[in-house]
Design a protein around this motif. Sequence first.
Motif, PDB file in Angstrom:
ATOM      1  N   PHE A 270      -4.232  -6.993  -5.854  1.00 11.27           N
ATOM      2  CA  PHE A 270      -3.556  -6.550  -4.626  1.00 11.27           C
ATOM      3  C   PHE A 270      -2.180  -5.959  -4.956  1.00 11.27           C
ATOM      4  O   PHE A 270      -1.766  -4.954  -4.375  1.00 11.27           O
ATOM      5  N   LYS A 271      -1.474  -6.576  -5.905  1.00 13.84           N
ATOM      6  CA  LYS A 271      -0.167  -6.048  -6.297  1.00 13.84           C
ATOM      7  C   LYS A 271      -0.303  -4.676  -6.935  1.00 13.84           C
ATOM      8  O   LYS A 271       0.498  -3.772  -6.692  1.00 13.84           O
ATOM      9  N   LEU A 272      -1.331  -4.535  -7.766  1.00 11.72           N
ATOM     10  CA  LEU A 272      -1.594  -3.238  -8.402  1.00 11.72           C
ATOM     11  C   LEU A 272      -1.859  -2.161  -7.335  1.00 11.72           C
ATOM     12  O   LEU A 272      -1.325  -1.046  -7.401  1.00 11.72           O
ATOM     13  N   PHE A 273      -2.657  -2.512  -6.336  1.00  5.10           N
ATOM     14  CA  PHE A 273      -2.959  -1.555  -5.267  1.00  5.10           C
ATOM     15  C   PHE A 273      -1.694  -1.233  -4.465  1.00  5.10           C
ATOM     16  O   PHE A 273      -1.435  -0.082  -4.130  1.00  5.10           O
ATOM     17  N   ASP A 274      -0.927  -2.269  -4.174  1.00  2.00           N
ATOM     18  CA  ASP A 274       0.294  -2.078  -3.395  1.00  2.00           C
ATOM     19  C   ASP A 274       1.239  -1.121  -4.119  1.00  2.00           C
ATOM     20  O   ASP A 274       1.820  -0.211  -3.524  1.00  2.00           O
ATOM     21  N   TYR A 275       1.334  -1.316  -5.423  1.00  2.19           N
ATOM     22  CA  TYR A 275       2.198  -0.485  -6.247  1.00  2.19           C
ATOM     23  C   TYR A 275       1.684   0.958  -6.301  1.00  2.19           C
ATOM     24  O   TYR A 275       2.463   1.906  -6.444  1.00  2.19           O
ATOM     25  N   SER A 276       0.369   1.121  -6.183  1.00  2.00           N
ATOM     26  CA  SER A 276      -0.261   2.440  -6.331  1.00  2.00           C
ATOM     27  C   SER A 276      -0.419   3.170  -4.999  1.00  2.00           C
ATOM     28  O   SER A 276      -0.976   4.271  -4.957  1.00  2.00           O
ATOM     29  N   LEU A 277       0.025   2.539  -3.925  1.00  2.00           N
ATOM     30  CA  LEU A 277      -0.177   3.112  -2.598  1.00  2.00           C
ATOM     31  C   LEU A 277       1.146   3.615  -2.023  1.00  2.00           C
ATOM     32  O   LEU A 277       2.144   2.897  -2.038  1.00  2.00           O
ATOM     33  N   GLU A 278       1.156   4.850  -1.538  1.00  2.00           N
ATOM     34  CA  GLU A 278       2.348   5.368  -0.854  1.00  2.00           C
ATOM     35  C   GLU A 278       2.619   4.569   0.406  1.00  2.00           C
ATOM     36  O   GLU A 278       1.689   4.008   1.000  1.00  2.00           O
ATOM     37  N   ASN A 279       3.854   4.577   0.846  1.00  3.76           N
ATOM     38  CA  ASN A 279       4.140   3.957   2.139  1.00  3.76           C
ATOM     39  C   ASN A 279       3.336   4.696   3.219  1.00  3.76           C
ATOM     40  O   ASN A 279       3.226   5.918   3.168  1.00  3.76           O
ATOM     41  N   PHE A 280       2.772   3.959   4.150  1.00  3.67           N
ATOM     42  CA  PHE A 280       1.880   4.457   5.205  1.00  3.67           C
ATOM     43  C   PHE A 280       0.494   4.875   4.670  1.00  3.67           C
ATOM     44  O   PHE A 280      -0.276   5.502   5.383  1.00  3.67           O
ATOM     45  N   GLY A 281       0.221   4.519   3.414  1.00  4.16           N
ATOM     46  CA  GLY A 281      -1.127   4.742   2.872  1.00  4.16           C
ATOM     47  C   GLY A 281      -2.068   3.634   3.332  1.00  4.16           C
ATOM     48  O   GLY A 281      -1.649   2.650   3.957  1.00  4.16           O
ATOM     49  N   TYR A 282      -3.362   3.818   3.023  1.00  7.04           N
ATOM     50  CA  TYR A 282      -4.396   2.893   3.497  1.00  7.04           C
ATOM     51  C   TYR A 282      -5.121   2.214   2.336  1.00  7.04           C
ATOM     52  O   TYR A 282      -5.392   2.843   1.308  1.00  7.04           O
ATOM     53  N   LEU A 283      -5.473   0.957   2.554  1.00  8.12           N
ATOM     54  CA  LEU A 283      -6.280   0.204   1.605  1.00  8.12           C
ATOM     55  C   LEU A 283      -7.553  -0.247   2.316  1.00  8.12           C
ATOM     56  O   LEU A 283      -7.489  -0.872   3.377  1.00  8.12           O
ATOM     57  N   ALA A 284      -8.727   0.093   1.738  1.00  6.83           N
ATOM     58  CA  ALA A 284     -10.002  -0.265   2.352  1.00  6.83           C
ATOM     59  C   ALA A 284     -10.771  -1.218   1.451  1.00  6.83           C
ATOM     60  O   ALA A 284     -10.907  -0.975   0.253  1.00  6.83           O
ATOM     61  N   LEU A 285     -11.254  -2.313   2.041  1.00  3.23           N
ATOM     62  CA  LEU A 285     -11.982  -3.344   1.285  1.00  3.23           C
ATOM     63  C   LEU A 285     -13.418  -3.462   1.795  1.00  3.23           C
ATOM     64  O   LEU A 285     -13.801  -2.832   2.781  1.00  3.23           O
ATOM     65  N   GLY A 286     -14.212  -4.308   1.116  1.00  5.71           N
ATOM     66  CA  GLY A 286     -15.594  -4.536   1.524  1.00  5.71           C
ATOM     67  C   GLY A 286     -15.688  -5.343   2.793  1.00  5.71           C
ATOM     68  O   GLY A 286     -14.711  -5.963   3.227  1.00  5.71           O
TER      69      GLY A 286
ATOM     70  N   ARG B  61     -11.095  -2.889  13.812  1.00  8.14           N
ATOM     71  CA  ARG B  61     -11.895  -4.017  13.365  1.00  8.14           C
ATOM     72  C   ARG B  61     -12.449  -3.818  11.959  1.00  8.14           C
ATOM     73  O   ARG B  61     -13.079  -4.709  11.406  1.00  8.14           O
ATOM     74  N   GLU B  62     -12.277  -2.631  11.405  1.00 12.52           N
ATOM     75  CA  GLU B  62     -12.794  -2.386  10.063  1.00 12.52           C
ATOM     76  C   GLU B  62     -11.868  -2.998   9.014  1.00 12.52           C
ATOM     77  O   GLU B  62     -10.717  -3.319   9.298  1.00 12.52           O
ATOM     78  N   LYS B  63     -12.396  -3.121   7.790  1.00 15.63           N
ATOM     79  CA  LYS B  63     -11.597  -3.721   6.711  1.00 15.63           C
ATOM     80  C   LYS B  63     -10.711  -2.655   6.068  1.00 15.63           C
ATOM     81  O   LYS B  63     -10.830  -2.318   4.899  1.00 15.63           O
ATOM     82  N   ILE B  64      -9.835  -2.106   6.910  1.00 14.11           N
ATOM     83  CA  ILE B  64      -8.896  -1.072   6.462  1.00 14.11           C
ATOM     84  C   ILE B  64      -7.496  -1.520   6.879  1.00 14.11           C
ATOM     85  O   ILE B  64      -7.286  -1.905   8.030  1.00 14.11           O
ATOM     86  N   TRP B  65      -6.573  -1.472   5.940  1.00  9.64           N
ATOM     87  CA  TRP B  65      -5.199  -1.873   6.234  1.00  9.64           C
ATOM     88  C   TRP B  65      -4.243  -0.727   5.924  1.00  9.64           C
ATOM     89  O   TRP B  65      -4.450   0.017   4.965  1.00  9.64           O
ATOM     90  N   ARG B  66      -3.196  -0.608   6.747  1.00  9.55           N
ATOM     91  CA  ARG B  66      -2.187   0.414   6.496  1.00  9.55           C
ATOM     92  C   ARG B  66      -0.902  -0.244   6.006  1.00  9.55           C
ATOM     93  O   ARG B  66      -0.447  -1.238   6.564  1.00  9.55           O
ATOM     94  N   LYS B  67      -0.352   0.338   4.967  1.00  4.23           N
ATOM     95  CA  LYS B  67       0.907  -0.171   4.418  1.00  4.23           C
ATOM     96  C   LYS B  67       2.047   0.287   5.332  1.00  4.23           C
ATOM     97  O   LYS B  67       2.238   1.487   5.513  1.00  4.23           O
ATOM     98  N   VAL B  68       2.765  -0.665   5.907  1.00  3.40           N
ATOM     99  CA  VAL B  68       3.790  -0.272   6.875  1.00  3.40           C
ATOM    100  C   VAL B  68       5.223  -0.491   6.364  1.00  3.40           C
ATOM    101  O   VAL B  68       6.176  -0.004   6.961  1.00  3.40           O
TER     102      VAL B  68
END
Lengths: 276, 190
Positions: free
Chosen positions: A230-246, A265-272
């Motif tokens: 999760f830290k690796l993804f957070d570091y690799s994601l621009e601010n306001f980018g999206y992370l999608a999981l299973g 309701r989907e497994k998608i999160w936005r970095k705020v």
Amino acid sequence: METNPIQYEELELLLNDLYKRYGYDFTEYSKASLHRRVQRLYTLDNFPSFAEFRYRLQSDSHYFRRFVEEITVNVTEMLRDPSFYRTLRTTILPILATYPFIRIWHAGCSTGEEVYSMAILLKEAGLLHKALLYGTDINPLVIEKARKGIFPVSQMQKYSENYIQSGGVKDFSTYYTANYHLAKFDSGLTGKMIFSTHNLVSDFSFNEFQLILCRNVLIYFERELQAKVFKLFDYSLENFGYLALGSKESLRFSSIADRYRQVGREKIWRKVHEAG
Amino acid sequence: MKQDNKLIVNAGSAGSLQVVLAVLTAMGKDYPIPVLVVLHRNNTFESSLEELFASRTRLVIKEVEEKDAIQPGVVYISPADYHVLIEQDRTFSLDYSERVNYSRPSIDVTFRSAAEVYGSGLIALLLSGGNADGAEGMQWVRDGGGLTIVQDPQTAEVPYMPQQVLLRMTVDIVAPTEELPELIHSLAYK
């Protein structure tokens, strides 16, 4: 039914060997699933004893390659969970469209079906020309397959149904050329993809993305390893980018959760917020 | 044996839903053994199964989530399209690997994993169904010292699945459908 089960203590020994010898660290994988995969390979290849299995892995790097190919799970399909892809179409892509250039990372992409699914969505949204899709996996064999973009024709009916359910309105068969039992996907899609091996356990961030998809990978990791990834993804994601999981994975209990907001309701999160 | 060292895995395929429901309905809300239900099911009915169980029983019904710690008083339902495994620390893992016996979730996969962790504390119940999934798993349950129970094929809506077990091995209990709820209920107090 095999008569020679591998003990969990033996599995630990083996994983330590492999880390020392090859630098691949499976020690923080969920053990029940990993044990089952290792047991399956051990039985399939008819080893007379655990000691011989262990020795072969230590001494034969080609066999270790087979080990990596066989113990990682490479089950995937195009447009799996159509409602997820529908949300990408209706909610996420219109926002990504506002960027001059779109970078997407499919982490643990296996044979690439998900990357091709995304390319189709981008094409239909008129965004493919300004997008790059990175597909990575620990297993070199699946990466080679992903590059080819050739999938079994027998799957196409199912994929076509998924496509329609995801909001697709074209004829799905226009995206590939069928030849006997194989379907080769349009090179216009493949041209926007970069495939490479990458180990989520040990490799670093390699770019900044607006969208990272990692679906049905984290279920194979123990909690501590999930936190690292999760830290690796957070570091690799621009601010306001999206992370999608299973569909059975969640950001909820992670240390980065408070800086992310779930999209519907989907497994998608936005970095705020950026990390402090 | 203490009840918190036990687990009941209640598994089946075609024709098993009503039996599972009857078994769960007979359990009081303080039923002391955790229960895992593994059913072959169609994706599209996913959410309604939990709702159905919750409306008809007095127990806490929960779809399995990865890393959930297994707790007494809870009935865990296997999610559609994932195998359910159990870790040594008695938490759940989900697995999206190949189908086993054309099935995901596979009953064999869960029975074997549960047998490795719970050993003689495992109670495995296999019900009506139209394929052979679960038969090999039952042998793992027996070899681990667990209690093996099948629905009497003569009373099962689809007899094939329990029959496949009986062709391979002798089980501890073969029970007709109408006796299963009371049987499982009574296990809690042994």
